[in-house]
Write an enzyme that holds these catalytic residues in place. Sequence first.
Site, short mmCIF file in Angstrom:
data_model
loop_
_atom_site.label_atom_id
_atom_site.label_comp_id
_atom_site.label_asym_id
_atom_site.label_seq_id
_atom_site.Cartn_x
_atom_site.Cartn_y
_atom_site.Cartn_z
N LYS A 113 0.83 -1.21 0.00
CA LYS A 113 0.00 0.00 0.00
C LYS A 113 0.86 1.26 0.00
O LYS A 113 0.49 2.27 -0.60
CB LYS A 113 -0.93 0.02 1.22
CG LYS A 113 -2.08 -0.97 1.12
CD LYS A 113 -3.11 -0.68 2.20
CE LYS A 113 -4.25 -1.68 2.17
NZ LYS A 113 -5.22 -1.46 3.25
N LYS A 199 -4.88 -10.82 -6.65
CA LYS A 199 -6.14 -11.04 -5.96
C LYS A 199 -7.19 -9.99 -6.32
O LYS A 199 -6.84 -8.85 -6.66
CB LYS A 199 -5.92 -11.11 -4.44
CG LYS A 199 -5.56 -9.80 -3.81
CD LYS A 199 -5.63 -9.86 -2.28
CE LYS A 199 -5.44 -8.45 -1.76
NZ LYS A 199 -5.51 -8.25 -0.36
N LYS A 202 -10.48 -4.21 -3.85
CA LYS A 202 -11.23 -2.97 -3.94
C LYS A 202 -10.42 -1.89 -4.62
O LYS A 202 -10.96 -0.95 -5.19
CB LYS A 202 -11.57 -2.45 -2.52
CG LYS A 202 -12.63 -3.24 -1.79
CD LYS A 202 -12.72 -2.70 -0.35
CE LYS A 202 -13.70 -3.49 0.49
NZ LYS A 202 -13.62 -3.13 1.92
#
Length: 336
Positions: A113, A199, A202
């Site tokens: 992130k 994966k 969102k």
Amino acid sequence: MSKQRVLSGVQPTGNLHLGNYLGAIRNWVEIQQDYDSFFCVVDLHAITVPHNPKTLAEDTYKIAALYLACGIDLQYSTIFVQSHVTAHSELTWLLNCITPLNWLERMIQFKEKAVKQGENVSVGLLDYPVLMAADILLYNADKVPVGEDQKQHLELTRDIAVRVNDKFGTKKTPVLKMPDPMIAKEGARVMSLTDGTSKMSKSDPSEMSRINLLDTPDSISKKIKRCKTDLVKGLTFDDSERPECNNLLTLYLLLSNKTKEEVTAECQDMGWGQFKPLLTETTITALKPIQDKYYEIMDDRGYLQSVLREGRRKAETVANETLSRVKNALGYLPLF
Ligand code: AMP
Ligand code: TRP
């Protein structure tokens, strides 16, 4: 004997997708009767990356409504909002001060992130796993049902608990309960529709990569029609050689409630032209009752608020007790 405790949560950011449902929430529904279950909407986690204050409250309602729509049953489970129970923030601070910085710098999710955030990485993003540890440890959770991607955070939670117990507890009276991750065999890692090796997420910029729980039949149909496949004849479960095929068959297996043997037999001679409409129909049918219930609940704000008010009350009782225990162990001057 009293039931073991379960705790888990989802962030109120973006739309919930099939990964969130199959990797987490559906398993909560399956196990809830056997445990004393707590499910929170982790809105404090939602601001670890830049967020929109105009939508945060509404997104929080949405996730709570989806929990109910997916089948979380208040007879067995407590649903609450993380920021409504202030003990989460307070325990996080206490745990911050006993967690070595380098444990957090090692976290894979932080590193991934942080790259995406560029210059703008907040201290909160680094601290995210400590807040998650506080969520879990406050409720003395025995089991934490999550997707595969959260495994490292669970290990960190256990390391933090061991450290608190070693420093401030005794063998006979540990301060914190040691939680175990609970990761489903299938669905623990639902992959992207546009790339079977990453994966479903969102934060993927492409809407085509995921099916959201609230997608219309039209949109589901379009996404499956365009999803990535391969040129091999016949459809087989094969994680290493055929990631897309494996992922789509797994979605079909989970959404149709069939076994691996049944799906293998049914699909081994199929081509994509035959399988894609089947998966589309199965997905639409599986999501329809969830969507109907969701819109019904979202229309009744009073009900939703009463669920979250009652949830907060129950959660606070447990959380405040643990917080006091930790503060006592750390030697704080008690209230008088
Ligand atoms: P998040 O959306 O990051 O708040 O994740 C909520 C829950 O969904 C966590 O338990 C995750 O492990 C799970 N989850 C998220 N993405 C996936 C995925 N692609 N496959 C399986 N589980 C997932
Ligand atoms: N970090 C989790 C995720 O993104 C969400 C989460 C926060 C969580 N606190 C938790 C999950 C406590 C389980 C238990 O998926």
